[in-house]
Design an enzyme around this catalytic site. Structure first.
Site, PDB file in Angstrom:
ATOM      1  N   LYS A 274     -13.842   1.361  16.646  1.00 50.14           N
ATOM      2  CA  LYS A 274     -12.544   0.664  16.659  1.00 50.14           C
ATOM      3  C   LYS A 274     -11.889   0.769  18.041  1.00 50.14           C
ATOM      4  CE  LYS A 274      -8.341   0.257  13.856  1.00 50.14           C
ATOM      5  NZ  LYS A 274      -7.609   0.723  12.676  1.00 50.14           N
TER       6      LYS A 274
ATOM      7  N   ASP B  44      -4.451  -6.341   5.222  1.00 55.71           N
ATOM      8  CA  ASP B  44      -5.531  -7.124   5.821  1.00 55.71           C
ATOM      9  C   ASP B  44      -5.579  -8.523   5.213  1.00 55.71           C
ATOM     10  OD1 ASP B  44      -6.482  -5.070   7.465  1.00 55.71           O
ATOM     11  OD2 ASP B  44      -7.466  -4.122   5.753  1.00 55.71           O
TER      12      ASP B  44
ATOM     13  N   ASN C 154       0.851  -1.206   0.000  1.00 62.52           N
ATOM     14  CA  ASN C 154       0.000   0.000   0.000  1.00 62.52           C
ATOM     15  C   ASN C 154       0.878   1.244   0.000  1.00 62.52           C
ATOM     16  OD1 ASN C 154       0.603   0.773   2.817  1.00 62.52           O
ATOM     17  ND2 ASN C 154      -0.401  -1.169   3.266  1.00 62.52           N
TER      18      ASN C 154
ATOM     19  N   LYS D   5     -11.256  -2.911  19.749  1.00 61.94           N
ATOM     20  CA  LYS D   5      -9.863  -3.365  19.845  1.00 61.94           C
ATOM     21  C   LYS D   5      -9.284  -3.146  21.247  1.00 61.94           C
ATOM     22  CE  LYS D   5      -9.852  -4.361  15.473  1.00 61.94           C
ATOM     23  NZ  LYS D   5      -9.292  -3.799  14.278  1.00 61.94           N
TER      24      LYS D   5
END
Ligand SMILES: Cc1cc2nc3c(=O)[nH]c(=O)nc-3n(C[C@H](O)[C@H](O)[C@H](O)COP(=O)(O)O)c2cc1C
Length: 399
Positions: free
Chosen positions: A334, A276, A207, A338
């Site tokens: 998130k 991912d 990326n 997490k």
């Protein structure tokens, strides 16, 4: 506390007291390197300092070196603090004017660490307008110039200009160090950059992450004295000075490095753009061209989730969320899912900011429901604000 201290000794009668200063610093376990001006050698011998410190006393910028490094630069980089004691009127004036004509002043100009001056001179010299203006300028430039004591001087004059005693110099240096390096002793683990997921020996999935945000965070934490471990995917950035670098390539190697180093971390900042998905099979040989091709991908491990589950009581876990829409909603979800303490929301919908760019746009959400909008700024400035917010949150919430 500092590990490597340079003691600069210039040509004044008080140079004899610096032997005690070097002795006291060495007894504290510091690696002390003494740099003497040529005039200081008229007052005390280099041998005295070499014997006390266990290191060669450096007196000459052009001294022959076995390993050919540029000594004033390598020493300046290594130093956690420089203490110039005694600091003559001459040295103060030279440093205030940017003059670097001997080993001491050249090293001072090359140093980025805190510098303490303990002036010592005759009262008339000390009170002279030029000396006072040099001291003001040095303080304004971020140097730390001590006051002098008042009393009987070596020249039999009585008044200001007497060098502070070595124990007072050490106490002053300690207070400077503690105020600047308020993250001293805190272990910070940071991940940065992209990962590469191999398809075959020459191709990979990756990326656009440049690693700039994570590297800036590492630099900001190092500058405040933290012990920083930086786990980095492949990037083309220079390693921050004094950070422990762990270079990784794939999401799997990033996961292994992060979980291993997380055990000793007080603060963990997950800033890397970890893939991912990774190819289900990696070909041993280069895949030949076909009309079409499909690649089966499988999920990589969720590093942040693993770190959140393993989090210990006083550990602060910080994640990054790069979002293009419904920013606050996704960031808060998130944070919760997490088990994070802080999440840094990164709006990547705005052209020229975020991935690969030099600027970013950050909003912080904390577990205690507070928020801090840091706005748009360079990644270096935002990194300092983020590290500051994390540090303050840690002070507020940990025991
Ligand atoms: C006996 C003696 C004592 C001196 N003591 C001092 C002093 O305490 N402070 C000072 O600024 N200069 C003092 N000087 C003058 C400095 O040695 C002189 O300015 C010299 O150029 C300083 O060089 P340096 O700064 O490179 O070490 C003294 C000179 C002599 C001869």
């Amino acid at each position: 506390m500092p590990k490597t201290v340079i003691v600069g000794v210039s040509g004044g009668i008080a140079a004899y007291k610096s032997a005690y200063l070097v002795s006291a610093l060495t007894k504290r376990g510091y690696d002390v390197h003494v740099i003497m001006t040529q005039n200081a050698l008229e007052f005390v011998s280099a041998l005295t300092f070499e014997t006390i410190s266990g290191n060669a006393a450096i007196t000459d910028t052009f001294m022959k070196r076995e390993n050919h490094d540029v000594l004033h630069v390598s020493l300046a980089k290594k130093a956690d603090m420089v203490i110039v004691a005694p600091a003559t009127a001459n040295v103060l004036g030279k440093v205030a004017s940017g003059i670097a004509d001997d080993m001491l002043t050249t090293t001072l100009l090359a140093s980025k660490c805190p510098v303490v001056f303990a002036p010592a001179m005759n009262t008339a010299m000390y009170e002279d307008a030029v000396t006072q203006s040099n001291i003001t300028k040095l303080n304004e430039l971020g140097y730390h110039v001590m006051d002098t004591g008042i009393g009987m001087l070596a020249c039999r004059d009585e008044g200001a200009g007497r060098m502070k005693e070595p124990d007072e110099i050490i106490a002053f240096a300690d207070s400077v160090f503690e105020s600047l390096y308020d993250m001293h002793g805190i272990n910070v683990l940071i991940s940065a950059g992209p990962t590469r997921e191999a398809i075959d020996p020459v191709r990979y999935l990756s990326n656009n992450s440049s690693g700039k945000m994570g590297y800036s965070l590492a630099q900001a934490a190092v500058s405040r004295g933290a012990n920083v471990t930086l786990v980095s995917g492949p990037v083309s950035l220079d390693a921050p000075e004094k950070a422990q670098m762990i270079n990784v390539v794939s999401a799997q190697s990033m996961e292994q490095a992060m979980t291993h180093h997380a055990k000793n971390a007080d603060i963990i900042i997950s800033c890397a753009a970890v893939a991912d998905y990774t190819p289900a099979n990696v070909s041993d040989t280069k895949i030949k061209k076909n009309d079409d091709m499909s690649l089966r991908l499988i999920r990589t491990k969720d590093i942040l989730k693993i770190l959140g589950e393993a989090k210990t009581e006083n550990q602060i876990l910080v994640g990054f969320a790069a979002e293009t829409n419904d920013f606050d909603k996704y960031a808060k979800a998130k944070l919760e899912s997490k088990n994070l303490d802080i999440i840094a929301l990164n709006d990547v919908s705005r052209p020229g900011e975020g991935f690969g760019a030099d600027t970013n746009n950050i909003k912080l959400f904390f577990k205690d429901n507070s928020e801090a909008d840091l706005g748009v700024d360079s990644k270096e400035i935002l990194a300092k604000s983020i590290i500051n917010s994390i540090f303050e949150y840690r002070l507020k919430t940990t025991r």
